[in-house]
Write a protein that holds these residues in place. Structure first.
Motif, PDB file in Angstrom:
ATOM      1  N   LEU A 150       4.695  -1.003  -5.955  1.00  0.00           N
ATOM      2  CA  LEU A 150       4.365  -2.314  -6.501  1.00  0.00           C
ATOM      3  C   LEU A 150       3.237  -2.180  -7.513  1.00  0.00           C
ATOM      4  O   LEU A 150       2.337  -1.358  -7.355  1.00  0.00           O
ATOM      5  N   THR A 151       3.273  -3.017  -8.525  1.00  0.00           N
ATOM      6  CA  THR A 151       2.219  -3.005  -9.540  1.00  0.00           C
ATOM      7  C   THR A 151       1.007  -3.781  -9.032  1.00  0.00           C
ATOM      8  O   THR A 151       1.076  -4.484  -8.017  1.00  0.00           O
ATOM      9  N   ALA A 152      -0.072  -3.692  -9.775  1.00  0.00           N
ATOM     10  CA  ALA A 152      -1.272  -4.453  -9.428  1.00  0.00           C
ATOM     11  C   ALA A 152      -0.975  -5.948  -9.427  1.00  0.00           C
ATOM     12  O   ALA A 152      -1.461  -6.689  -8.561  1.00  0.00           O
TER      13      ALA A 152
ATOM     14  N   LYS B  84       0.816  -1.214   0.000  1.00  0.00           N
ATOM     15  CA  LYS B  84       0.000   0.000   0.000  1.00  0.00           C
ATOM     16  C   LYS B  84       0.851   1.265   0.000  1.00  0.00           C
ATOM     17  O   LYS B  84       0.320   2.368  -0.063  1.00  0.00           O
ATOM     18  N   ASN B  85       2.156   1.095   0.055  1.00  0.00           N
ATOM     19  CA  ASN B  85       3.070   2.229   0.094  1.00  0.00           C
ATOM     20  C   ASN B  85       3.141   2.878  -1.285  1.00  0.00           C
ATOM     21  O   ASN B  85       3.460   2.231  -2.277  1.00  0.00           O
TER      22      ASN B  85
ATOM     23  N   MET C 132       5.179   5.348  -2.049  1.00  0.00           N
ATOM     24  CA  MET C 132       6.471   6.009  -2.231  1.00  0.00           C
ATOM     25  C   MET C 132       7.563   5.038  -2.671  1.00  0.00           C
ATOM     26  O   MET C 132       8.216   5.255  -3.674  1.00  0.00           O
ATOM     27  N   ASP C 133       7.772   3.996  -1.900  1.00  0.00           N
ATOM     28  CA  ASP C 133       8.907   3.110  -2.155  1.00  0.00           C
ATOM     29  C   ASP C 133       8.580   1.728  -1.593  1.00  0.00           C
ATOM     30  O   ASP C 133       8.577   1.545  -0.383  1.00  0.00           O
ATOM     31  N   ALA C 134       8.319   0.771  -2.458  1.00  0.00           N
ATOM     32  CA  ALA C 134       7.932  -0.546  -1.957  1.00  0.00           C
ATOM     33  C   ALA C 134       8.653  -1.704  -2.629  1.00  0.00           C
ATOM     34  O   ALA C 134       8.787  -2.763  -2.029  1.00  0.00           O
ATOM     35  N   GLU C 135       9.102  -1.532  -3.857  1.00  0.00           N
ATOM     36  CA  GLU C 135       9.632  -2.688  -4.590  1.00  0.00           C
ATOM     37  C   GLU C 135      10.857  -3.290  -3.911  1.00  0.00           C
ATOM     38  O   GLU C 135      10.873  -4.487  -3.601  1.00  0.00           O
TER      39      GLU C 135
END
Length: 151
Positions: free
Chosen positions: A116-118, A57-58, A60-63
């Motif tokens: 993150l993508t869907a 759900k972030n 900004m920066d999740a990957e």
């Protein structure tokens, strides 16, 4: 002493007192056993799933953080699968699923500010469902009550 004897000795009422006392006795019996170590590790897996959910759900920066969480989770599961606990097969199944998801997601560790993508979120949701089902079954296998999922 069994649970009924403890309840009689300590004169616990049938309501909340009896339930709290029974849980405390079960926790005490569990402490220091391999079942207790497995239960702690299963809780660790659930905590990591919560972290992955928050990362999905972030905006900004999740990957990269998600990849690091998945790799760390994979290490924990592999370590537990290498032991000979009563739930070793469940640890192995969870470890295999996480490795497949890591490969399928192809997340990158060297990126910043990538959400993150869907598809990533969908795969992580599927992973969480599979692992939560395995955790529930593992807790039941350990004889630790209903093992119901905590939310």
């Amino acid at each position: 002493m069994n649970n009924e004897e403890h309840l009689t000795l300590l004169r616990a009422s049938e309501g909340v007192q009896a339930l709290v006392l029974q849980r405390a006795i079960a926790d005490t019996r569990l402490a220091g056993t391999s079942r207790g170590a497995d239960a702690d590790q299963l809780d660790n897996v659930r905590t990591t799933l919560g972290t992955l959910d928050a990362l999905s759900k972030n905006t900004m920066d999740a990957e990269a953080p998600a990849l690091r969480q998945l790799q760390s989770l994979s290490d924990v599961l592999a370590k537990n699968a290498a032991r000979v606990p009563p739930i070793q097969a469940r640890w192995r199944r969870m470890a295999e699923v996480v490795l497949k998801v890591i490969t399928k997601l192809a997340l990158r560790d060297n990126v910043k500010y990538q959400t993150l993508t869907a598809e990533h979120r969908d795969q992580l949701t599927t992973l969480a469902n599979i692992l939560n089902n395995e955790i529930t079954a593992a807790l039941n296998d350990l004889g630790l009550g209903s093992g119901k999922r905590q939310r």
